[in-house]
Every structure is written in structure tokens, then in C-alpha cells.
Design a protein around this motif. Structure first.
Motif, PDB file in Angstrom:
ATOM      1  N   GLY A  12       0.867  -1.295  -0.012  1.00 50.60           N
ATOM      2  CA  GLY A  12      -0.040  -0.068   0.059  1.00 50.60           C
ATOM      3  C   GLY A  12       0.885   1.323   0.104  1.00 50.60           C
ATOM      4  N   ILE A  13       1.860   1.164   0.797  1.00 54.84           N
ATOM      5  CA  ILE A  13       2.846   2.260   1.042  1.00 54.84           C
ATOM      6  C   ILE A  13       3.757   2.437  -0.352  1.00 54.84           C
ATOM      7  CG2 ILE A  13       4.477   3.422   2.334  1.00 54.84           C
ATOM      8  CD1 ILE A  13       3.705   2.073   4.653  1.00 54.84           C
ATOM      9  N   LEU A  16       1.260   3.895  -3.240  1.00 55.84           N
ATOM     10  CA  LEU A  16       1.071   5.149  -2.949  1.00 55.84           C
ATOM     11  C   LEU A  16       2.040   6.215  -3.711  1.00 55.84           C
ATOM     12  CD1 LEU A  16      -0.679   7.529  -1.809  1.00 55.84           C
ATOM     13  CD2 LEU A  16       0.083   7.066   0.171  1.00 55.84           C
ATOM     14  N   VAL A  20       2.404   8.862  -6.511  1.00 53.14           N
ATOM     15  CA  VAL A  20       2.547  10.381  -6.115  1.00 53.14           C
ATOM     16  C   VAL A  20       3.704  10.765  -7.015  1.00 53.14           C
ATOM     17  CG1 VAL A  20       3.515  11.563  -4.393  1.00 53.14           C
ATOM     18  CG2 VAL A  20       1.547  10.094  -3.958  1.00 53.14           C
ATOM     19  N   PRO A 103       3.904   7.188  10.611  1.00 52.96           N
ATOM     20  CA  PRO A 103       3.425   7.547   9.082  1.00 52.96           C
ATOM     21  C   PRO A 103       3.874   8.945   8.450  1.00 52.96           C
ATOM     22  CG  PRO A 103       1.919   7.763  10.919  1.00 52.96           C
ATOM     23  CD  PRO A 103       3.102   7.209  11.503  1.00 52.96           C
ATOM     24  N   PHE A 104       4.424   8.993   7.555  1.00 53.39           N
ATOM     25  CA  PHE A 104       4.823  10.415   6.898  1.00 53.39           C
ATOM     26  C   PHE A 104       3.662  11.091   6.080  1.00 53.39           C
ATOM     27  CE2 PHE A 104       6.193   6.854   3.890  1.00 53.39           C
ATOM     28  CZ  PHE A 104       5.075   6.825   2.804  1.00 53.39           C
ATOM     29  N   SER A 105       3.869  12.303   6.063  1.00 54.74           N
ATOM     30  CA  SER A 105       3.124  13.096   5.094  1.00 54.74           C
ATOM     31  C   SER A 105       3.518  13.125   3.762  1.00 54.74           C
ATOM     32  CB  SER A 105       3.173  14.522   5.705  1.00 54.74           C
ATOM     33  OG  SER A 105       2.775  15.366   4.605  1.00 54.74           O
ATOM     34  N   ILE A 106       2.629  12.924   2.817  1.00 53.23           N
ATOM     35  CA  ILE A 106       2.969  12.754   1.359  1.00 53.23           C
ATOM     36  C   ILE A 106       3.618  13.974   0.703  1.00 53.23           C
ATOM     37  CG2 ILE A 106       0.981  13.296   0.273  1.00 53.23           C
ATOM     38  CD1 ILE A 106       3.259  10.155  -0.267  1.00 53.23           C
ATOM     39  N   PHE A 107       3.198  15.202   1.507  1.00 55.45           N
ATOM     40  CA  PHE A 107       3.645  16.365   1.148  1.00 55.45           C
ATOM     41  C   PHE A 107       5.172  16.473   1.491  1.00 55.45           C
ATOM     42  CE2 PHE A 107      -0.857  16.922   1.937  1.00 55.45           C
ATOM     43  CZ  PHE A 107      -1.303  16.922   0.720  1.00 55.45           C
ATOM     44  N   ILE A 110       7.296  14.447  -0.833  1.00 56.71           N
ATOM     45  CA  ILE A 110       7.436  15.333  -2.265  1.00 56.71           C
ATOM     46  C   ILE A 110       8.596  16.467  -2.081  1.00 56.71           C
ATOM     47  CG2 ILE A 110       6.335  16.922  -3.780  1.00 56.71           C
ATOM     48  CD1 ILE A 110       3.847  15.335  -3.179  1.00 56.71           C
TER      49      ILE A 110
ATOM     50  N   ARG B 117      -6.730  10.291  -4.344  1.00 49.88           N
ATOM     51  CA  ARG B 117      -5.396  10.507  -3.926  1.00 49.88           C
ATOM     52  C   ARG B 117      -5.055  12.078  -4.533  1.00 49.88           C
ATOM     53  NH1 ARG B 117      -0.983  11.508  -6.262  1.00 49.88           N
ATOM     54  NH2 ARG B 117      -1.174   9.636  -7.620  1.00 49.88           N
ATOM     55  N   GLN B 121      -4.505  15.611  -2.499  1.00 46.45           N
ATOM     56  CA  GLN B 121      -3.075  16.365  -2.403  1.00 46.45           C
ATOM     57  C   GLN B 121      -3.316  17.643  -3.259  1.00 46.45           C
ATOM     58  OE1 GLN B 121      -0.619  13.268  -4.236  1.00 46.45           O
ATOM     59  NE2 GLN B 121       0.788  14.770  -4.417  1.00 46.45           N
ATOM     60  N   ARG B 124      -5.344  19.871  -0.775  1.00 51.46           N
ATOM     61  CA  ARG B 124      -4.888  19.807   0.512  1.00 51.46           C
ATOM     62  C   ARG B 124      -5.957  19.643   1.780  1.00 51.46           C
ATOM     63  NH1 ARG B 124       0.725  20.518   2.094  1.00 51.46           N
ATOM     64  NH2 ARG B 124       1.687  20.805   0.192  1.00 51.46           N
ATOM     65  N   HIS B 151      -7.469  -0.665   1.580  1.00 47.90           N
ATOM     66  CA  HIS B 151      -6.145  -0.439   2.277  1.00 47.90           C
ATOM     67  C   HIS B 151      -5.512   0.682   1.875  1.00 47.90           C
ATOM     68  CE1 HIS B 151      -2.506  -1.517   4.382  1.00 47.90           C
ATOM     69  NE2 HIS B 151      -1.892  -1.657   3.013  1.00 47.90           N
ATOM     70  N   ASP B 152      -5.592   0.783   0.378  1.00 47.38           N
ATOM     71  CA  ASP B 152      -5.052   1.980  -0.314  1.00 47.38           C
ATOM     72  C   ASP B 152      -5.807   3.234   0.324  1.00 47.38           C
ATOM     73  OD1 ASP B 152      -3.522   0.280  -1.949  1.00 47.38           O
ATOM     74  OD2 ASP B 152      -4.958   0.475  -3.720  1.00 47.38           O
ATOM     75  N   GLU B 155      -4.176   3.891   3.586  1.00 41.49           N
ATOM     76  CA  GLU B 155      -2.699   4.726   3.331  1.00 41.49           C
ATOM     77  C   GLU B 155      -2.720   6.292   2.920  1.00 41.49           C
ATOM     78  OE1 GLU B 155      -0.005   3.429   4.306  1.00 41.49           O
ATOM     79  OE2 GLU B 155      -0.692   1.164   4.298  1.00 41.49           O
ATOM     80  N   LEU B 158      -3.540   8.198   5.880  1.00 45.47           N
ATOM     81  CA  LEU B 158      -2.526   8.490   6.922  1.00 45.47           C
ATOM     82  C   LEU B 158      -1.400   9.426   6.349  1.00 45.47           C
ATOM     83  CD1 LEU B 158      -1.829   7.336   9.592  1.00 45.47           C
ATOM     84  CD2 LEU B 158      -0.478   5.191   8.394  1.00 45.47           C
ATOM     85  N   ALA B 159      -1.371   9.097   5.001  1.00 42.58           N
ATOM     86  CA  ALA B 159       0.117   9.817   4.324  1.00 42.58           C
ATOM     87  C   ALA B 159      -0.195  11.334   3.865  1.00 42.58           C
ATOM     88  CB  ALA B 159       0.423   9.133   2.903  1.00 42.58           C
ATOM     89  N   THR B 160      -1.645  11.742   4.088  1.00 40.28           N
ATOM     90  CA  THR B 160      -2.141  13.025   3.707  1.00 40.28           C
ATOM     91  C   THR B 160      -2.526  13.848   4.913  1.00 40.28           C
ATOM     92  OG1 THR B 160      -4.085  12.283   3.046  1.00 40.28           O
ATOM     93  CG2 THR B 160      -2.679  12.622   1.560  1.00 40.28           C
TER      94      THR B 160
END
Lengths: 128, 502
Positions: A12-13, A16, A20, A103-107, A110, B117, B121, B124, B151-152, B155, B158-160
């Protein structure tokens, strides 16, 4: 734009990050452990590596040591991603350029990728 | 403290903007969490999630509401326009409505994930709603693909740091997403005979404790209103229990004397009696002693404000200036119009707001009528009265006894001692084709009291209790020939231990 290798056992990670970075215009290589990653590095020599720390077959620390042992790959900047604190990872991983806590921020990812791919053509920001 | 015992840092929360729901979850949903909102059609899933979106936008956030069916967004917005949280100005910059139908139809679930996603993004976004999980469930084709979709989304959330809500219909089956998400909110609509009631239950909530069990909610013009179960919320009273001593006047000299100087401060007193005997009048006498330092509240159900005011003008005119100056507040609600917990909250809110110290609740049975499940009443009152005690409120309840001339009155509430530390009984007795009124103290917290029975009358200026019990003795002596009441029989009949004589 750069070629980025993502080394991540959690699909999943990994998926993602791949989506991105593709959107950001990079080429992406995917490996699910350090062993696969070494093969891809030897074959395609990426401009940047994003690697997880805890993985099956070959973990991030072993992968990075193997990378450091080969002078032709030692200058590839590496971003380590882990849910462990940085001090734990820093003890075991040689010369990574950046660390990001999961868990990281996708921003944030980037931004880091952007800064590392900008410098990877010139001087590395690697920690000595 | 060893490192193992250091508590992890609390995860940041996303308040829903629905006060009761945030109370139940201990502050809101976890930022970047994935939540499932389950409920039958019409239960309020779309309203709840839209309410969260607009609240988040009002706090500076950005929300995306995604539909997966070929749905008409204009129709949905039309339906939302009547609700007070809806704020057209926030659309589309802060609240955006998108359809992922085409992506899902052409590219499958992976295309939906990619769209979601990218939109999060790009905008925001801090909140994302995917309305209607049934479509991806069907289009996935296999459980594995569907699980990967959920699941996606997890993720991405969590990531955003974007909190994601998925709405779905409720059924008994445990579907794969239920095991994967961070929390599940279940909305249920139930019918009981002709009545319907809705309740909300948190079935799962990772990272935090929450108030378990069912909590009532209703859909109003303001959106979803949730009422955490009083007995769950006040399982432990809100403030440190400080002992309050002293006596509080009943507003009637003779009754003060029967109770040894008034009611114990911060206690609860149940005044029981049949209809029309004078319970409300007694309560108004009690509240008439309110002052700036001891503010009063009349929380009533049966007598309308106009009727009650007319009654006050007659029997206790001194109370009117107290009402007009705000020292005493009158809160009236129609019985059976609301939920048990809604009454409880309105009451406690009024007590907190004005720091009420004298409270008269006229019509305890209305609380019972507000409860779908009679089994709750005992615990509800126990929690409510504990909280009132801790707040230093001296409370008088009136409770109507069903039988006008009962020789053996029985309190129509379970576990009456939970509700009241003090009990006053008002009774009719019939003698020679004439009704007489009697009053007696059955129970008083940690106190001696005058346990004799007194005759009283309701006059133009309120209750008048006879100085001595002589007339009551006469009345009861003649009644005893018919096998009527004595103190021990009455005590047993009201589920109380017999009080000592003298």
C-alpha cells in the motif's frame, strides 16, 4: 526528472509513493526488499532511493551497507523511511541523506524528493 | 517512570462539530484515520458526514465529498440547504462535491483510488467522504480487490493526514472493511410500537477510549444531534464530590419544622402524591426562596408556562419578580416530545449555565415517558442525581402516584432510593364523603425528622399544613377501621425500609 527507486515491503505504501512520484514526473522503480533493490541499482542506477528499514529477505540497514561498499553507488542519495525513531536507524544505517518518520506526510516526501533530486546532480546532502 | 510506562502522545483529533459525538469519542476522530459510517437508508449517514465537512470547513479545513453512483449532486445540495450547518459560501473552495462514477466505471477501483489521492493532494483536503461503499464492493469482483481498495484509502488518509469517512448500509454481516478501518459508527433506527427512536453506537475506535453502548440521536434543522447516555457520561460525577452541609428551606415553615430545619443541602427529595394534591404548589414554595446566591430553576412538563405563571401569581406572587429578574428560570417542555437524554442535557445545561442551587422538576414521570427502554430509568436517575448533588443543587422532584386514594401507595419508579434521598408523601383520605389531604416525611438523608402525619389544605395562598397532627390522627383512626394505612405498611409499599418511630 529523476529515476527514483522505492524499496518498501508494504504494498500500500509502495503503491502510494509510486503513484505520487509518477504524478510528479519521475520514473519509478519498485523493490519489496533490499536484495531486489540491489539488483535494480546494479541494472538501472537510480538518481534517488527511498527505502524502508524493516523488510524481509534483506533489511534497510544491510541494503545500505551493501550500497556503501560499492563506490559506484555510494553517492546515490538515500531517504530512509521508518516508524522507528531516527536515532535507532542512524546507528545502523551508514550515510543516508534524509530520514522521514512513518506515518509520513506525502507532502513532506514530495518536498524531500524535490530537494534531493535537485542536489543529486551536484553535491550530495549525505550525512557523513 | 520507566520508558515502557510512558504513555504514547495523544493523536491529534478532528472534531466532528457534533458536540455529543465528540463527547462519545473523547474529542473527535483521529486525524488521518479511516472511518466507516454504517446505517440503514434514512438513518442520517449523508447528513452526518456533510455536517463534519462543513464544520471542518468552518475551522479552516477543506473537505471533499465523493459519490460513486451516477448521483445528482444538485439534488443532494437541495436536501442539505434546509439544515443550519449548510453554508453555500464554502462550496466549492472549501467543500467540494465530486463524482468518481466515471473513473470507477472505466478504470476500476484503482482509478478511484488515484482520483481520490490526487484530489486530496491538489486541494490539501483535511476531510474526505466516500458516500456509498456498496458500489466498490460490487465492482471489486473479489474480496481481495475490495480489501486492497480499502487498504489503499487507509494509506492515503495516513499519508495526507486527511480523515476519511466511508458510508455504507448496515447489515449483520461482518464485511472486510470493518476489520480494516480505524473506527465504526453505527446508526440505527428502531421502532417500538408506534414510536421510533434512533441511536448511535461506536462499534470500534482505535487509539482511544470511548463511551460504549447506544446513545440517542435525532435529526433536526441543525443536523444530527447526539445525546450521550447520561448514565455512561456521568458514571463518575464531573466535579470532585465536596460535602455540602446545612439546610435549605422548603419555603413552608411547618414543613421545615417537620424536616428538622429544612431539606439537607445538595440532596434530592421526591414529593409523591396523586394528581391535584398540591405537589407543584409545594415545589413552587421551595423555589420561591431562591436568591441571587441561590438561583432557582423550574423544569416542568405538564403545566404550560402561561398556566404556571397564573398559578404563581395566585399562590406565590413573590416568585414572579424572581422570574422576571432571572433569579429563577422556568424551562418548560412538552412530555413525550423528546428523548430521555435530551431532557437530561437540557436540565444539566441550565443548571451549569446559571449555577442553579434550587431545582424543582415538576413531573418525574415525563422522564420515564421519554425513555424507550424502562430498564434504563434507574441508572439514568442515579447518574443524574449524583451529578446534581456534586454540583451542590438541592433538588425537589414531583412524582405522580397513579391511584387517587391508594391505601398502599407505590412509587412508580424502580429503585426509588436511587432517585431520592428524601421522600415526602402527599395523600388523599376520604372521610364521611369528604376528601382530606395528608402530608408526611417518609425518609430524610442522615437526619431525624418528625414522622407524624399532618393534614394540610390548598388555599388561595398555597399549602397550609396544620400545626399539629391531631386532625390527621382523627382521620386515620377512623380509616384504620377499614384496614387502611399505617406508617409500616406505607413504608413497605413504597419500597423503603420502615423508618424508626420517634
Amino acid at each position: 526528472m529523476a529515476t527514483v527507486l522505492i524499496v518498501e515491503d508494504e504494498i500500500g505504501i509502495g503503491g502510494l509513493l509510486e503513484d505520487v512520484l509518477l504524478d510528479e514526473g519521475h520514473s519509478v522503480l519498485i523493490a519489496s526488499n533490499g536484495r531486489q533493490a540491489l539488483d535494480l541499482v546494479a541494472k538501472d542506477r537510480p538518481d534517488l532511493i527511498l527505502t524502508d528499514y524493516m523488510m524481509p529477505v534483506m533489511d534497510g540497514a544491510t541494503f545500505m551497507k551493501a550500497l556503501a561498499d560499492q563506490p559506484s553507488f555510494a553517492d546515490i542519495p538515500v531517504l530512509v523511511m521508518s516508524s522507528l525513531p531516527e536515532e535507532v536507524v542512524a546507528e545502523r544505517c551508514p550515510g543516508y541523506a534524509q530520514f522521514i518518520r512513518k506515518p509520513f506526510s506525502i507532502f513532506e516526501v514530495i518536498d524531500i524528493v524535490q530537494s534531493l533530486t535537485r542536489t543529486s546532480d551536484g553535491e550530495s546532502e549525505a550525512i557523513p | 517512570m520507566s520508558p515502557q510506562t510512558v504513555p504514547p502522545p495523544a493523536l491529534a483529533r478532528l472534531p466532528s462539530g457534533i458536540a455529543g459525538l465528540d463527547t462519545i469519542t473523547g474529542g473527535g476522530f483521529v486525524l488521518g484515520g479511516l472511518y466507516l459510517i454504517r446505517g440503514a437508508p434514512g438513518a442520517g449517514k449523508t447528513i452526518l458526514t456533510n455536517q463534519v465537512c462543513f464544520h471542518n470547513a468552518s475551522q479552516g479545513g477543506r473537505a471533499i465529498f465523493v459519490t460513486l453512483l451516477a448521483e445528482n449532486h444538485a439534488r443532494m445540495l437541495d436536501n442539505l440547504r434546509g439544515l443550519s450547518f449548510f453554508d453555500e459560501k464554502r462550496i466549492p473552495d472549501q467543500v467540494t462535491y465530486l463524482s468518481a462514477y466515471a473513473e470507477g466505471h472505466n478504470g476500476g477501483l484503482s482509478a478511484v483510488v488515484k482520483l481520490v489521492r490526487r484530489e486530496i493532494q491538489h486541494r490539501r483536503a483535511t476531510v474526505l467522504v466516500i458516500d456509498g461503499l456498496v458500489t466498490p464492493q460490487i465492482s471489486a469482483g473479489s474480496e481481495q480487490v475490495y480489501k486492497e481498495f480499502v487498504h489503499d484509502l487507509q494509506e492515503i488518509a495516513l499519508a495526507t493526514n486527511c480523515t476519511v469517512f466511508l458510508t455504507t448500509n448496515a447489515n449483520e454481516e461482518v464485511t472486510p472493511e470493518q476489520t480494516m478501518v480505524d473506527g465504526i459508527v453505527l446508526l440505527t433506527d428502531r421502532t417500538y410500537g408506534w414510536q421510533a427512536a434512533s441511536d448511535l453506537q461506536i462499534k470500534k475506535f482505535r487509539s482511544s477510549a470511548f463511551l460504549r453502548g447506544r446513545h440517542s440521536y435525532k435529526i433536526t434543522d441543525g443536523g444530527i444531534e447526539v445525546f450521550p447516555r447520561i448514565e455512561a457520561l456521568y458514571a463518575h460525577p464531573s466535579a470532585g464530590a465536596e460535602a455540602v452541609f446545612g439546610r435549605v428551606s422548603t419555603g413552608m415553615e411547618r414543613l421545615d419544622s417537620m424536616t428538622g430545619g429544612g431539606l439537607p443541602a445538595a440532596s434530592t427529595t421526591m414529593v409523591m402524591g396523586p394528581s391535584g394534591i398540591g405537589k407543584t404548589t409545594l415545589g413552587l414554595h421551595f423555589v420561591s426562596r431562591s436568591s441571587q446566591e441561590e438561583r432557582g430553576l423550574v423544569f416542568s412538563f405538564y403545566e404550560t408556562p402561561a398556566r404556571l405563571r397564573a398559578k404563581i401569581a395566585q399562590i406565590e406572587p413573590g416568585l414572579l419578580p424572581l422570574i422576571d429578574s432571572g433569579i429563577v428560570e422556568m424551562l418548560w417542555q412538552t412530555p413525550t416530545s423528546d428523548l430521555l437524554d435530551a431532557y437530561g442535557y437540557r436540565l444539566l445545561e441550565a443548571v451549569h449555565r446559571r449555577q442553579v442551587k434550587r431545582l424543582f422538576i415538576d413531573g418525574l414521570t415525563a422522564f420515564q415517558k421519554g425513555s424507550i427502554d424502562p430498564a434504563r430509568i434507574g441508572n439514568f436517575f442515579a447518574a443524574l442525581t449524583n451529578e446534581l448533588r456534586v454540583l451542590g443543587v438541592t433538588t425537589v422532584y414531583s412524582l405522580e402516584l397513579p391511584d387517587m386514594l391508594a391505601a398502599h401507595p407505590r412509587a412508580p419508579v424502580d429503585d426509588a432510593s436511587n432517585v431520592a434521598e428524601n421522600m415526602i408523601l402527599m395523600q388523599y383520605v376520604e372521610r364521611q364523603a369528604e376528601l382530606h389531604r395528608l402530608i408526611s416525611v417518609l425518609k430524610l438523608r442522615d437526619s431525624d425528622f418528625d414522622n407524624s402525619i399532618h393534614e394540610f389544605s390548598v388555599t388561595q395562598s398555597g399549602l397550609r399544613i396544620n400545626e399539629t397532627n391531631a386532625t390527621a390522627v382523627d382521620l386515620l383512626r377512623s380509616n384504620d377501621h377499614d384496614g387502611a394505612t399505617n406508617r409500616f405498611e406505607r413504608a413497605a409499599a413504597t419500597d423503603l425500609p420502615p423508618q424508626h418511630e420517634g
